[in-house]
Motif scaffolding. Structure first.
Motif, PDB file in Angstrom:
ATOM      1  N   SER A 179      73.229  26.404 -45.863  1.00 42.07           N
ATOM      2  CA  SER A 179      73.968  25.380 -46.607  1.00 42.07           C
ATOM      3  C   SER A 179      74.041  25.660 -48.097  1.00 42.07           C
ATOM      4  CB  SER A 179      73.318  24.009 -46.397  1.00 42.07           C
ATOM      5  OG  SER A 179      73.380  23.645 -45.049  1.00 42.07           O
ATOM      6  N   VAL A 180      73.326  26.693 -48.569  1.00 40.88           N
ATOM      7  CA  VAL A 180      73.332  27.018 -50.002  1.00 40.88           C
ATOM      8  C   VAL A 180      74.691  27.585 -50.368  1.00 40.88           C
ATOM      9  CG1 VAL A 180      72.296  28.483 -51.779  1.00 40.88           C
ATOM     10  CG2 VAL A 180      70.847  27.365 -50.088  1.00 40.88           C
ATOM     11  N   THR A 181      75.294  27.005 -51.437  1.00 36.32           N
ATOM     12  CA  THR A 181      76.609  27.448 -51.874  1.00 36.32           C
ATOM     13  C   THR A 181      76.571  28.205 -53.195  1.00 36.32           C
ATOM     14  OG1 THR A 181      77.001  25.317 -52.952  1.00 36.32           O
ATOM     15  CG2 THR A 181      77.807  25.576 -50.670  1.00 36.32           C
ATOM     16  N   GLY A 182      75.445  28.149 -53.890  1.00 36.83           N
ATOM     17  CA  GLY A 182      75.325  28.865 -55.147  1.00 36.83           C
ATOM     18  C   GLY A 182      73.887  28.961 -55.618  1.00 36.83           C
ATOM     19  N   VAL A 183      73.596  30.004 -56.407  1.00 35.51           N
ATOM     20  CA  VAL A 183      72.256  30.217 -56.924  1.00 35.51           C
ATOM     21  C   VAL A 183      72.399  30.588 -58.407  1.00 35.51           C
ATOM     22  CG1 VAL A 183      70.145  31.610 -56.762  1.00 35.51           C
ATOM     23  CG2 VAL A 183      71.472  31.113 -54.697  1.00 35.51           C
ATOM     24  N   THR A 184      71.572  29.967 -59.240  1.00 38.48           N
ATOM     25  CA  THR A 184      71.551  30.313 -60.671  1.00 38.48           C
ATOM     26  C   THR A 184      70.119  30.585 -61.095  1.00 38.48           C
ATOM     27  OG1 THR A 184      71.405  27.971 -61.294  1.00 38.48           O
ATOM     28  CG2 THR A 184      73.603  28.932 -61.188  1.00 38.48           C
ATOM     29  N   ALA A 185      69.989  31.210 -62.231  1.00 36.12           N
ATOM     30  CA  ALA A 185      68.660  31.514 -62.787  1.00 36.12           C
ATOM     31  C   ALA A 185      67.947  30.205 -63.074  1.00 36.12           C
ATOM     32  CB  ALA A 185      68.802  32.361 -64.031  1.00 36.12           C
ATOM     33  N   PRO A 186      66.612  30.218 -63.057  1.00 37.23           N
ATOM     34  CA  PRO A 186      65.879  28.989 -63.357  1.00 37.23           C
ATOM     35  C   PRO A 186      66.121  28.547 -64.793  1.00 37.23           C
ATOM     36  CG  PRO A 186      64.372  30.855 -63.153  1.00 37.23           C
ATOM     37  CD  PRO A 186      65.736  31.335 -62.774  1.00 37.23           C
ATOM     38  N   ALA A 187      66.052  27.250 -65.008  1.00 35.50           N
ATOM     39  CA  ALA A 187      66.265  26.685 -66.350  1.00 35.50           C
ATOM     40  C   ALA A 187      65.156  27.158 -67.268  1.00 35.50           C
ATOM     41  CB  ALA A 187      66.277  25.159 -66.279  1.00 35.50           C
TER      42      ALA A 187
END
Length: 158
Positions: free
Chosen positions: A148-156
């Motif tokens: 179900s994951v649609t996107g991944v970004t670097a941690p804040a």
């Protein structure tokens, strides 16, 4: 069924109530409790081998099976075995790859969409749990399937 009085001396009458059917895989019982074989829904190497042996057993002795046909069927059996092993190892490799990929998401921000409810969300992955249905990512209070994951970004940045 003969009556108990007609059973020869030294023998015991066997009735459905005095027999027990062992619970074996592929065996069910009918309304009377008699064992009934449940057929497989797929053909595997064992079924293929049984067909080959049966074919050989009942062949016409005056015109036996051609050796070319025999070799072709034997090579088909080998091919079925190898394809089965390949599928099994591919499934194991895919499961391992999913586990590695999901473990690498811990600490990252992900966006996800529930395919059933179409609810979207995002957040940091705090943990991963491996289930028979695949990895579940813990995002806030939700368990999100990896699919179900649609996107991944670097941690804040902190």
């Amino acid at each position: 069924m003969p009556s108990i009085s007609s059973v020869p001396q030294g023998y015991t009458a066997v009735t459905p109530s005095t027999t027990t059917a062992a619970k074996a895989p592929g065996v069910a019982t009918d309304a009377l409790g008699n064992p009934v074989r449940v057929p497989k829904q797929t053909l595997d190497k064992d079924a293929f081998l049984q067909l080959l042996v049966t074919q050989m057993r009942y062949q016409d002795p005056s015109s036996p099976m051609d050796t070319t046909q025999m070799m072709a069927q034997t090579s088909q059996l080998t091919t079925v075995e190898q394809l089965t092993a390949l599928v099994t190892s591919s499934q194991a490799a895919f499961a391992s790859q999913q586990q590695l990929s999901s473990a690498a998401l811990v600490g990252r921000q992900v966006a996800w969409t529930d395919p059933v409810t179409e609810v979207t969300g995002s957040g940091a992955v705090s943990a991963v749990r491996f289930t028979a249905d695949g990895p579940l990512l813990r995002v806030g209070d939700a368990d999100v399937p990896l699919s179900s994951v649609t996107g991944v970004t670097a941690p804040a940045a902190s």
